[in-house]
Each structure stands twice: as structure tokens, then as C-alpha cells.
Design an enzyme around this catalytic site. Structure first.
Site, PDB file in Angstrom:
ATOM      1  N   GLN A  70       0.835  -1.190  -0.368  1.00  0.00           N
ATOM      2  CA  GLN A  70       0.249  -0.021   0.338  1.00  0.00           C
ATOM      3  C   GLN A  70       1.070   1.563   0.148  1.00  0.00           C
ATOM      4  O   GLN A  70       0.805   2.075  -1.126  1.00  0.00           O
ATOM      5  CB  GLN A  70      -1.114   0.000   1.356  1.00  0.00           C
ATOM      6  CG  GLN A  70      -2.129   1.315   0.963  1.00  0.00           C
ATOM      7  CD  GLN A  70      -2.856   0.884   2.140  1.00  0.00           C
ATOM      8  OE1 GLN A  70      -3.147  -0.111   2.819  1.00  0.00           O
ATOM      9  NE2 GLN A  70      -4.217   2.075   2.494  1.00  0.00           N
ATOM     10  N   ASP A  71       1.769   1.322   1.143  1.00  0.00           N
ATOM     11  CA  ASP A  71       2.266   2.572   1.274  1.00  0.00           C
ATOM     12  C   ASP A  71       3.857   2.275   1.735  1.00  0.00           C
ATOM     13  O   ASP A  71       3.235   1.837   2.568  1.00  0.00           O
ATOM     14  CB  ASP A  71       1.393   4.396   1.550  1.00  0.00           C
ATOM     15  CG  ASP A  71       1.051   3.977   2.633  1.00  0.00           C
ATOM     16  OD1 ASP A  71       1.153   3.463   3.050  1.00  0.00           O
ATOM     17  OD2 ASP A  71       0.272   5.002   3.304  1.00  0.00           O
ATOM     18  N   PRO A  72       4.594   3.051   2.162  1.00  0.00           N
ATOM     19  CA  PRO A  72       5.996   3.059   2.715  1.00  0.00           C
ATOM     20  C   PRO A  72       5.568   3.054   4.168  1.00  0.00           C
ATOM     21  O   PRO A  72       4.667   3.760   4.724  1.00  0.00           O
ATOM     22  CB  PRO A  72       6.631   3.421   2.079  1.00  0.00           C
ATOM     23  CG  PRO A  72       6.249   4.127   0.989  1.00  0.00           C
ATOM     24  CD  PRO A  72       5.029   4.801   0.811  1.00  0.00           C
ATOM     25  N   GLY A 140      -0.031   7.033   4.966  1.00  0.00           N
ATOM     26  CA  GLY A 140      -0.936   7.154   4.562  1.00  0.00           C
ATOM     27  C   GLY A 140      -1.065   8.768   3.588  1.00  0.00           C
ATOM     28  O   GLY A 140      -1.421   8.916   3.307  1.00  0.00           O
TER      29      GLY A 140
END
Length: 241
Positions: A70-72, A140
Site C-alpha cells: 500500500q504505502d511505505p 498514508g
């Protein structure tokens, strides 16, 4: 697309296929947003040169397996451009611990003492986050700023121009992003996310790692060695020893 004072370079084989997307207006807006956040002294992760590390590590024609994240990670020193991976010396995050547990249960491979997944990437496992940057302590923070369109384009290009890839889609977010994948051309394995909140609902026991290798071998390709070198061996290799 630029970051800081210099231009971020996309690996040549990827640049030839998806580089034009970086010239889209939404990507120029994303670039301006990143510059603005850095000017406001926000801590943006990963560092600029590592934003496209997944593409550097796994050129287009070498991709065998795609893992969609999804995101880092948003902690200090964690993110380095490969989804689920952290640099040597950084504590292994909970989701990755569950990935290691499943690999151990599936293949009998002992759990590594670090979370650095570059050896997988070098074998053809594209470890791709949907969003390629984040801010310290703000999970996010860079969602819906333009990255999703670019990484959707990456997935669509792989779907269209390659055949017989394995896509590992863990959790509803990855599964939604993977809806474009033609399952007549590629093998798709789905499970809940390996997060401690959901791993027990079907990620643990999914056997995706052995299933991936069975698929690759049926296609006459070498399987992925899911084992990782010890931290000591890794430190030696990174030091050039």
C-alpha cells in the site's frame, strides 16, 4: 518528475514502458507537492534516490512475481523503496514477521534475523507499493496525490506486455488494485493482509510461496529462493567483502 535538486531516474527498461506517465499533469502536481512538503521541513520517506528502488532492483523483463503493498513504512530509517522490506539493522515489522512465519511453515525455511528483502527483488520479485512516498509518523500522508495512477499504469503494463507472472495480492487494497489483471494470462493468489490484525484469517496457511514456485517451474522458470542470507553475511556483502 523531479525531487529535491535532481531528477529521479527510472531504470531504463521501465522508463521505456512507463516513463511517459511521469510527464502527466498529475505527476507534475505530485512533484510540486513533494517539493512543497520538503520545503516545509516534512520528513519524506524513502529518501529521493530510493523512491524507485523497486524498479531498479527488478527490471521489466526480469519480473516473475509481483507483490503489491500500500504505502511505505513511516518510521525513521524503515522505508527504502521495496514494499514490506526494511534496511538491515531496522527491527522487522509485524507484517513481515508473519510473512516469514508463513514461509517457514510452507517451505521449512528458518526465519531471517533481518527484514531486508533485496535478494528477492534481485531474483525477479517486484516489491511494489501503490504509493511510493510517505511522511514520518503519518501513515498514508501521500495517498491520493498521484502515485496511485502511476502504479496502476505499472500493473496494467505488466498485465498487457508480460505473460505468466504471479501476482500476490494480500488484503482488500491490493486485491482492488489487481482487478485489472487478466487471470487467463497470469496467476493470481489472494489472501488477507499479513498484518497481525488479519493474518490469522487466511494469510497464515495460504502457501503462496510454494504455489508461486510450482507455477514458475511449470513454466520452465527457476523458482524463487525465499531464504535470505544472515544479517552477518548481508553486512559482509553490502560492505563489499
Amino acid at each position: 518528475m523531479t525531487e529535491g535538486e535532481g531528477r529521479i531516474q527510472l531504470e531504463p527498461s521501465w522508463k521505456a514502458r512507463v516513463g511517459e506517465w511521469l510527464l502527466q499533469p498529475q505527476m507534475q502536481e505530485l512533484s510540486a507537492f513533494l517539493r512543497q512538503r520538503k520545503a516545509a521541513n516534512a520528513r519524506v520517506f524513502p529518501p529521493g534516490p530510493q523512491i524507485f528502488a523497486a524498479f531498479d532492483a527488478t527490471p521489466f523483463e526480469q519480473v516473475k512475481v509481483v507483490v503489491l503493498g500500500q504505502d511505505p513504512y513511516h518510521g525513521e530509517g524503515q522505508a527504502h523503496g521495496l514494499c514490506f522490506s526494511v534496511l538491515p539493522g531496522v527491527p522487522v515489522p509485524p507484517s513481515l514477521l508473519n510473512i516469514y512465519k508463513e514461509i517457514q511453515d510452507d517451505l521449512g525455511i528458518p526465519r531471517p534475523d533481518h527484514g531486508y528483502l533485496m535478494p528477492w527483488a534481485r531474483q525477479g520479485v517486484l516489491l511494489l507499493n501503490a504509493v511510493l512516498t510517505v511522511e514520518q509518523g503519518r501513515a498514508g500522508a501521500h495517498q491520493n496525490k498521484g502515485w496511485e495512477g502511476f502504479t496502476d499504469h505499472v500493473v496494467e503494463t505488466l498485465n498487457r506486455e508480460r505473460e505468466g507472472l504471479v501476482f500476490l495480492l494480500w488484503g482488500s487494497y491490493a486485491q482492488s488494485k489487481g482487478k485489472v489483471i487478466d487471470q487467463a494470462r497470469h496467476r493470481v493468489f489472494k489472501a488477507p493482509h499479513p498484518s497481525p490484525l488479519s493474518a490469522h484469517r487466511g494469510f497464515l496457511g495460504c502457501k503462496h510461496f510454494s504455489k508461486t514456485n510450482e507455477h514458475l517451474q511449470r513454466r520452465g522458470l527457476s523458482p524463487i529462493d525465499w531464504s535470505l542470507p544472515s544479517r552477518a553475511a548481508l553486512d559482509l556483502s553490502l560492505a563489499g567483502g
